[in-house]
Enzyme design. Sequence first.
Site, PDB file in Angstrom:
ATOM      1  N   GLU A  49      57.244  67.389  45.883  1.00 48.81           N
ATOM      2  CA  GLU A  49      56.412  66.490  45.067  1.00 48.81           C
ATOM      3  C   GLU A  49      56.437  66.760  43.562  1.00 48.81           C
ATOM      4  O   GLU A  49      55.625  66.189  42.823  1.00 48.81           O
ATOM      5  CB  GLU A  49      54.962  66.483  45.574  1.00 48.81           C
ATOM      6  CG  GLU A  49      54.834  65.984  47.002  1.00 48.81           C
ATOM      7  CD  GLU A  49      53.410  65.915  47.523  1.00 48.81           C
ATOM      8  OE1 GLU A  49      53.187  65.218  48.522  1.00 48.81           O
ATOM      9  OE2 GLU A  49      52.524  66.567  46.930  1.00 48.81           O
ATOM     10  N   GLU A  66      55.982  62.330  54.641  1.00 49.02           N
ATOM     11  CA  GLU A  66      54.602  62.829  54.728  1.00 49.02           C
ATOM     12  C   GLU A  66      53.654  61.646  54.831  1.00 49.02           C
ATOM     13  O   GLU A  66      53.780  60.683  54.073  1.00 49.02           O
ATOM     14  CB  GLU A  66      54.206  63.641  53.488  1.00 49.02           C
ATOM     15  CG  GLU A  66      54.591  65.092  53.468  1.00 49.02           C
ATOM     16  CD  GLU A  66      53.871  65.858  52.356  1.00 49.02           C
ATOM     17  OE1 GLU A  66      52.718  65.484  52.026  1.00 49.02           O
ATOM     18  OE2 GLU A  66      54.459  66.809  51.826  1.00 49.02           O
TER      19      GLU A  66
END
Length: 881
Positions: free
Chosen positions: A457, A554
């Site tokens: 991320e 995710e």
Amino acid sequence: MHLHLLFLLALCGAGCMAAGPSYSLRGSWRVSNGNSSLELPATVPGYVHSALQQHGLIQDPYYRFNDLNYRWISLDNWTYSTEFKIPFNRSEWQKVKLIFDGVDTVAEILFNNVTIGKTDNMFTRYSFDVTNVVKDVNSLKLRFQSAVQYAECQSKAHTQYRVPPECPPVEQKGECHVNFIRKEQCSFSWDWGPSFPSQGIWKDVRIEAYNIAHLDHLTFLPLYDNTSQAWTIEIEASFDVVSTKPVGGQVTIAIPELKTQQANHIELQHGQRIVKLLVKIRKDVTVETWWPHGHGNQTGYNTTILFALDGGLKIEKAAKVYFRTVQLIEEPITGSPGLSFYFKINGLPIFLKGSNWIPADSFQDKVTSELLQLLLQSAVDANMNTLRVWGGGIYEQDEFYALCDELGIMVWQDFMFASALYPTEPGFLESVRKEVTYQVRRLKSHPSVIIWSGNNENEVALRVNWFHVNPRDLGTYINDYVTLYVKTIREIVLSEDRSRPFIASSPTNGVKTMTEGWISKDPYSTQYGDMHFYDYFSDCWDWKVFPKARLVSEYGYQSWPSFSTLQKVSRQEDWSYSSRFSLHRQHHGNGNNEMLHQVQLHFQLPQRRDPVRAFKDTIYLTQVMQAQCIKTETEFYLRSRSEIVNGEGHTMGALYWQLNDIWQAPSWASLEYGGKWKMLHYFAQRFFAPLLPVGFEDEGVFYVYGVSDLHKDYPTKLTVRLHRWSSQKPLCTFVSLSAVIKAGEAMVLFQMPVSKLLKRCKECTRDTCVVSFYLSTDNELFSPTNYHFLSSLKDAKGMVKANITVSISQKGDLFVFDLKSSTSAITPFVWLDVGSIPGRFSDNGFLMIKKELSVLFYPWKPTSKSELQQAFSVTSLTDLY
């Protein structure tokens, strides 16, 4: 401590020199704190916290508020020490090395009171030459520095500009500046885990002695050439050559099952040397490839390699070699802008079905082989084929990857950088280079590892400006990002491993990110790469809120773990949803309220007055909510694999967050701490089935898709039934006899306006009825039975409180639970529980549409019928009101 002499697999003849001795320093050491007020025995491998707990100086660190109570342990500086005799004559060996496979993290190492080196990276192996300081009797000390204090010092030394985030959110109760230390990032806390930045020797430590040359590492990389349609194995052997003269010799590789034997001459110069060999596999021999779970076998071939070197030195190693290819396909899609993003294994497109893996404990010395086997087997039992080893934890133990090889679990491997910006000083980058080189060499022989990902991320964090950096400084941070992940990590990976793809971040836009300078303009694009998606406020039963992305690596919703799991680390005053304990254990901001919000959209909150009972009921409802939310979302991704709608689709992966827990707390996990299955995991077993009917509504029309992970087309019969909640007998049945589900595709099998569906079942309304459906062949059930709710269950009419009784019998190693309902009504979300008895059921959290039902229980440890009867409880939605 134990002596391990590395004997040859074949007997040495006259003049043959075996590889030198390897003496493990595992076992009992001493550990003391900074002012020596505490000194006690400590097991190595192990951690300070574990030693203190083992000797009764602290309680279980996970008990109640001990993550705060024991913060002092991580702030102190501890010293590990031992004395040992070497069981060999040191004068007979040219070189003696001290090797640490893992030190956590910052330590000065003293060998016989001589400082021989320092460590500052948890993720690399350290090797120290002790030839000139080793004695017959030796002392060894590791003087650790608090990781918290070290990280703070490193941060303060970085004066040019801030490197955020400085500290975690207050809800996490964690430590600051974790991005300045090469240590498990979540050890300073995360939104699902505690802060325990412990100190210790977390992997093996040993003394090795040798003459002439020593084999440091050995890797096997099978490669397939499409032109010649032949396999080769790229073998890489790294030697430490102590001989001052060139060392010649012969290396022989044998793979008996493939009728392959090859000999090569090698010559080694003094120093660190790498030998690369190519072994050609005979084309007239059939090579069975390694396949992910659900797609074929995990065939491996026993291989031996013998180095016969000058001076009579012979080194022989054995390994299992697997053959498989992996491709990440990013190419144009008809009818859609952007590019595809999916994996081919051995030339076959594979839908990634699975979850995300986090460390199984804050203290790795507590992660046993049995626990790893249990957790990974549970993933396979839920029909998963992929786990993403998330970048805020650790590069997992060797055994983890070996088990994934054996079980057919593909591994998406992050490098250990997560949700932060990182410094790029020369010393930091040099440490990262050693870490990445070591880890790629350690892991690249595993067929289970299918992709390297530079970080978790951090690309999206920069583009969306999570950390509120001054826009004028963005260029500096982008430059640091490219320096670390592209110019450092990517370059090493490309040089060390050409057999699998690399992406700089997850989520990423893949090649689009590359063309845009490694920080994509729209990292949340559904038309490139992978995506992470979370939305705790929209109605999770509405599939239209989910992104029709190429691959979703995710996504998730929280729930609470079972009462029996929490009970071990709490006491009665903690057992309410609003207790201090419940608030303390929740590390995700507003997480408890977000769960209740989702629950209340479709269920009534518990109404029982007993506070403990109400707490248990709320736990149950959060698990129901989580399971139903992720079922809806996953089924949306599954049915999107074969279609493009408004330029979006061709979804080829669904990895929900997260598989496992690090402690007993509310989280996104489907497996509780210790391995107990939540309701979500039972749901995953069904929604990840190889063949699945998926039902949903769109613009008032009810659809059923058939989703196949099979390798050939299957003619099946789809049966759709409408039931009143008040009766298990179906009111109406619709049968589609000519459904042929194509291999590896999702396709419409049934569609009908809901109004027409209800009209044909005259006694049905949205509130009074539920839809069930399944696929079968020749009266044999071929898929799980799925269901679709026509209304929120808080609006459902006709439900009747069920009294479900059980009769338990033993059948070999298994137990049979024969369930009987006192009512003829349908009972939703029937939950069977045997408390803390380890094991799992064959099914759970189901809609009971039959009056009688048999469920198997698979115990993980020996138990008895009487123990199960005493621990057994059953809960359904109708019990709560």
